[in-house]
Design an enzyme around this catalytic site. Structure first.
Site, short mmCIF file in Angstrom:
data_model
loop_
_atom_site.label_atom_id
_atom_site.label_comp_id
_atom_site.label_asym_id
_atom_site.label_seq_id
_atom_site.Cartn_x
_atom_site.Cartn_y
_atom_site.Cartn_z
N ARG A 33 -61.21 17.35 -41.08
CA ARG A 33 -60.00 16.21 -42.18
C ARG A 33 -62.05 16.50 -43.37
NH1 ARG A 33 -58.41 14.22 -37.24
NH2 ARG A 33 -56.45 14.42 -37.00
N LYS A 60 -59.85 10.23 -35.99
CA LYS A 60 -58.61 9.41 -36.55
C LYS A 60 -58.29 8.40 -34.85
CE LYS A 60 -54.27 9.44 -38.92
NZ LYS A 60 -53.54 10.48 -38.98
N HIS A 119 -57.03 17.87 -47.95
CA HIS A 119 -56.56 17.73 -46.48
C HIS A 119 -54.73 18.73 -46.34
CE1 HIS A 119 -55.52 15.17 -42.64
NE2 HIS A 119 -54.06 15.68 -43.38
N ARG A 122 -55.73 21.54 -43.98
CA ARG A 122 -55.18 21.56 -42.73
C ARG A 122 -53.72 22.23 -42.38
NH1 ARG A 122 -58.34 18.34 -38.92
NH2 ARG A 122 -56.15 17.35 -38.55
N HIS A 146 -55.51 16.91 -32.67
CA HIS A 146 -54.81 16.28 -32.89
C HIS A 146 -53.81 15.14 -31.27
CE1 HIS A 146 -52.19 17.85 -37.17
NE2 HIS A 146 -53.04 16.85 -36.88
N TYR A 156 -53.16 14.51 -17.83
CA TYR A 156 -54.07 15.91 -17.01
C TYR A 156 -54.29 16.42 -17.84
CZ TYR A 156 -51.09 14.63 -12.60
OH TYR A 156 -49.96 13.77 -12.22
#
Length: 193
Positions: A33, A60, A119, A122, A146, A156
Site C-alpha cells: 500500500r 491496515k 492502489h 495491487r 489481507h 491455526y
C-alpha cells in the site's frame, strides 16, 4: 491498470530517476500500500536477508507484515541507501519527512496515466497471480497482507509462508521486467522455484 500493461508501464517508469518514481516502482514490485512504502524506515529493512518488516502500527490489519524483496526492489533501496538523508527510505526534499502521499499519484498524472491509481497496482498483481500463475490463493492474499476472514483458519495459520511468497514476488518481478512484445507466459509454482 490491467496487469498486461504493467511491464510496458514499468519500462517507462524506469526512465525516471526521481525518488517518487523509485517509490512507485518499489510499491508495485512489493504489492504494498502507498502508506506502507512512504512510511518505510531504514530500521525496517534487513538488506542481507532481503526482507522488509512493516510494523503492526503501520499495517491496515494492525499485524506485522514481512515482505520479501525481489532483486529489483532490493536494488532500489540499496541505491537510496547510498544517498541516505533521513530515517525514511523514500524521503521528501524537506529533511526528516517522508515523501508526500501525493508524490506517486502526481507522477502518474505527469506520465499521462489519469485513470489509474497507485492502489490499483495491487489489483493488477492479484489479477496476474490468479490468471497467470498456479500460486495458491492464500499465498497471493498473504503477499497483499489481507487478513484471513475465517476465524478457525486464522487461529491455526500462524506462519507467513515467506519463502513461498519470495518465489511469488520473484515471479512478479520477472513478469514486470518483460518487454511488452514478449507477451504473457503462465508461471507455475514449481517453475518459480
Amino acid at each position: 491498470m490491467p496487469y498486461t500493461d504493467v511491464p510496458a508501464f514499468l519500462a517507462r517508469l524506469r526512465e525516471r530517476e526521481a525518488v517518487g518514481g523509485l517509490a512507485l516502482e518499489f510499491t508495485i514490485l512489493t504489492a504494498a500500500r502507498s502508506g506502507e512504502t512512504l512510511g518505510a524506515t531504514w530500521g525496517e529493512l534487513d538488506l542481507e536477508e532481503a526482507v522488509w518488516t512493516v510494523p503492526a502500527a503501520r499495517m491496515k490489519a494492525a499485524k506485522e507484515h514481512r515482505v520479501p524483496l525481489c532483486s529489483r526492489a532490493l536494488e532500489i533501496v540499496q541505491k537510496l541507501a547510498e544517498a541516505r538523508t533521513s530515517e525514511f527510505v523514500f524521503p521528501d526534499h524537506r529533511r526528516g519527512r517522508p515523501l508526500s502521499n501525493m508524490a506517486m499519484e502526481m507522477l502518474l498524472r505527469r506520465m499521462g496515466e489519469d485513470k489509474i491509481t497507485v492502489h490499483g497496482f495491487r489489483s493488477a498483481f492479484r489479477d496476474w497471480v490468479g490468471d497467470e500463475t498456479s500460486f495458491p490463493r492464500e499465498i497471493a492474499e498473504a503477499a497483499l497482507a489481507h487478513q484471513i476472514t475465517n476465524e478457525v483458519e486464522r487461529a491455526y495459520r500462524r506462519g507467513d509462508a515467506i519463502q513461498k511468497r519470495r518465489q511469488l514476488m520473484d515471479a512478479w518481478e520477472a513478469y514486470c521486467s518483460r518487454s511488452a512484445s514478449q507477451g504473457i507466459e503462465f508461471v507455475s509454482l514449481t517453475e518459480a522455484v
